[in-house]
Write a protein that holds these residues in place. Sequence first.
Motif, mmCIF file in Angstrom:
data_model
loop_
_atom_site.group_PDB
_atom_site.id
_atom_site.type_symbol
_atom_site.label_atom_id
_atom_site.label_comp_id
_atom_site.label_asym_id
_atom_site.label_seq_id
_atom_site.Cartn_x
_atom_site.Cartn_y
_atom_site.Cartn_z
ATOM 1 N N ILE A 32 54.608 -28.191 50.995
ATOM 2 C CA ILE A 32 53.831 -29.104 51.329
ATOM 3 C C ILE A 32 53.535 -28.531 53.073
ATOM 4 C CG2 ILE A 32 54.388 -30.833 49.604
ATOM 5 C CD1 ILE A 32 55.747 -32.275 52.281
ATOM 6 N N VAL A 33 52.329 -28.669 53.306
ATOM 7 C CA VAL A 33 51.869 -28.450 54.782
ATOM 8 C C VAL A 33 51.534 -29.930 55.462
ATOM 9 C CG1 VAL A 33 50.282 -27.285 56.224
ATOM 10 C CG2 VAL A 33 50.878 -26.324 54.242
ATOM 11 N N VAL A 34 52.314 -30.324 56.362
ATOM 12 C CA VAL A 34 52.063 -31.506 57.102
ATOM 13 C C VAL A 34 52.173 -31.447 58.455
ATOM 14 C CG1 VAL A 34 52.920 -33.159 55.066
ATOM 15 C CG2 VAL A 34 54.694 -31.776 56.434
ATOM 16 N N ARG A 35 51.517 -32.375 59.269
ATOM 17 C CA ARG A 35 51.561 -32.383 60.699
ATOM 18 C C ARG A 35 52.986 -32.747 61.314
ATOM 19 N NH1 ARG A 35 46.667 -35.711 61.856
ATOM 20 N NH2 ARG A 35 47.492 -37.253 60.255
ATOM 21 N N LYS A 36 53.891 -33.785 60.580
ATOM 22 C CA LYS A 36 55.147 -34.105 60.981
ATOM 23 C C LYS A 36 55.926 -34.107 59.855
ATOM 24 C CE LYS A 36 53.780 -38.848 61.514
ATOM 25 N NZ LYS A 36 53.657 -40.004 62.146
ATOM 26 N N ASP A 37 57.324 -34.004 59.739
ATOM 27 C CA ASP A 37 58.283 -34.032 58.875
ATOM 28 C C ASP A 37 58.335 -35.186 58.207
ATOM 29 O OD1 ASP A 37 60.296 -33.301 57.153
ATOM 30 O OD2 ASP A 37 61.714 -32.343 58.686
ATOM 31 N N LEU A 38 58.165 -35.379 56.859
ATOM 32 C CA LEU A 38 58.374 -36.515 56.088
ATOM 33 C C LEU A 38 59.630 -37.019 55.533
ATOM 34 C CD1 LEU A 38 55.381 -35.944 53.481
ATOM 35 C CD2 LEU A 38 55.216 -36.774 55.649
ATOM 36 N N ASN A 39 60.629 -36.106 56.122
ATOM 37 C CA ASN A 39 62.190 -36.827 55.803
ATOM 38 C C ASN A 39 62.423 -37.012 54.351
ATOM 39 O OD1 ASN A 39 62.706 -36.866 58.577
ATOM 40 N ND2 ASN A 39 61.577 -38.591 58.866
ATOM 41 N N ILE A 40 61.719 -35.937 53.594
ATOM 42 C CA ILE A 40 62.106 -35.975 52.100
ATOM 43 C C ILE A 40 62.765 -34.662 52.057
ATOM 44 C CG2 ILE A 40 61.087 -35.685 49.801
ATOM 45 C CD1 ILE A 40 58.520 -37.005 50.941
ATOM 46 N N GLN A 41 63.944 -34.935 51.151
ATOM 47 C CA GLN A 41 64.794 -33.452 50.662
ATOM 48 C C GLN A 41 64.957 -33.462 49.219
ATOM 49 O OE1 GLN A 41 68.519 -34.447 52.848
ATOM 50 N NE2 GLN A 41 67.829 -32.944 54.328
ATOM 51 N N PRO A 43 65.856 -30.127 46.366
ATOM 52 C CA PRO A 43 66.068 -28.733 46.260
ATOM 53 C C PRO A 43 64.827 -27.860 45.864
ATOM 54 C CG PRO A 43 67.087 -29.921 44.366
ATOM 55 C CD PRO A 43 66.519 -30.832 45.442
ATOM 56 N N LYS A 44 63.806 -28.200 45.391
ATOM 57 C CA LYS A 44 62.411 -27.610 45.210
ATOM 58 C C LYS A 44 61.305 -27.794 46.162
ATOM 59 C CE LYS A 44 61.152 -29.065 41.152
ATOM 60 N NZ LYS A 44 60.621 -29.189 39.494
ATOM 61 N N LEU A 45 61.748 -28.589 47.269
ATOM 62 C CA LEU A 45 60.983 -28.856 48.294
ATOM 63 C C LEU A 45 60.968 -27.855 49.313
ATOM 64 C CD1 LEU A 45 58.293 -30.576 49.244
ATOM 65 C CD2 LEU A 45 60.165 -32.065 50.240
ATOM 66 N N LYS A 46 59.584 -27.275 49.963
ATOM 67 C CA LYS A 46 59.747 -26.458 51.227
ATOM 68 C C LYS A 46 58.499 -27.145 52.158
ATOM 69 C CE LYS A 46 58.776 -21.953 52.994
ATOM 70 N NZ LYS A 46 60.104 -21.460 53.442
ATOM 71 N N ILE A 47 59.140 -27.664 53.224
ATOM 72 C CA ILE A 47 58.018 -28.367 54.168
ATOM 73 C C ILE A 47 57.639 -27.420 55.340
ATOM 74 C CG2 ILE A 47 57.780 -30.098 55.651
ATOM 75 C CD1 ILE A 47 59.864 -31.727 53.958
ATOM 76 N N LEU A 48 56.398 -27.106 55.396
ATOM 77 C CA LEU A 48 55.859 -26.464 56.627
ATOM 78 C C LEU A 48 54.982 -27.445 57.528
ATOM 79 C CD1 LEU A 48 54.214 -23.353 54.424
ATOM 80 C CD2 LEU A 48 56.462 -23.489 55.509
ATOM 81 N N ILE A 49 55.423 -27.189 58.786
ATOM 82 C CA ILE A 49 54.789 -27.941 59.659
ATOM 83 C C ILE A 49 53.457 -27.517 60.523
ATOM 84 C CG2 ILE A 49 55.161 -29.495 61.840
ATOM 85 C CD1 ILE A 49 56.750 -30.522 59.584
ATOM 86 N N GLY A 50 52.363 -27.829 60.322
ATOM 87 C CA GLY A 50 51.216 -27.381 60.749
ATOM 88 C C GLY A 50 49.988 -28.179 60.693
ATOM 89 N N ASP A 51 48.872 -27.665 61.211
ATOM 90 C CA ASP A 51 47.634 -28.383 60.850
ATOM 91 C C ASP A 51 46.616 -27.212 60.765
ATOM 92 O OD1 ASP A 51 46.964 -27.426 63.484
ATOM 93 O OD2 ASP A 51 47.368 -29.362 64.458
ATOM 94 N N PHE A 52 45.328 -27.741 60.934
ATOM 95 C CA PHE A 52 44.170 -26.729 60.488
ATOM 96 C C PHE A 52 44.309 -25.702 61.499
ATOM 97 C CE2 PHE A 52 39.824 -25.696 62.009
ATOM 98 C CZ PHE A 52 39.195 -25.252 60.752
#
Length: 218
Positions: A32-41, A43-52
């Motif tokens: 997922i690409v999000v502007r701020k961490d969603l605090n979800i954990q 094992p299959k999830l990778k969080i990327l912090i970014g915007d347009f």
Amino acid sequence: MKKAIIYGASGLVGSYILEYLLNNPNYEQIIIVVRKDLNIQHPKLKILIGDFHSLDNVVKGIQTDEIYIALGTTQKKTPDKKIYYQIDHDYPVLASKLAKENGAKAVFLVSAVGANPNSSVFYTKTKGEAEEDILNLNFDHTYIFRPSMILGNRKENRPLEKGLKTLFKIINPLFVASLSKYKGIEASDIAKAMVNSADGANERVKILHWKEMIALLK
């Protein structure tokens, strides 16, 4: 086993897409690409912090099979038409382009009923232009979901929208035959239809309104 990337995972429809994909055994990784961490954990999830503006670097080399896009704003939240267009058009198109360059074969896009690049209404014209530009990227599969009123509880308070949702629940049975595409639909049902459609995606281009989305829930 597939890898998918989601844009708009913090939103109403996107949060359900995330939930369904994480619980789907056909997927080994969900990005997922999000502007701020969603605090979800998970094992299959990778969080990327970014915007347009940072997207090019954020997703560099991130290989995926599918991209899910549930980005969008409202005129009240984003009165500046330039920023609105960036969120509803530029961002989905850029995200799709980068995903295709990174190997994605299919795109699943939340648009809106009435989307039309030739519309005189800014909202439906923007959605239509986003659809058109994503179609021009020539994915193997482009599935466009066009809900009318999206039902469900948002985190932020939107009193007018709440009233409209209540109204839609009352008048929904009146939308029959060709008018069925104007029926309100639960955000969770849109997300489920999107994820279910990916399991058997065999059409190059498919536009789905209320009737087609509901059929995918069975």
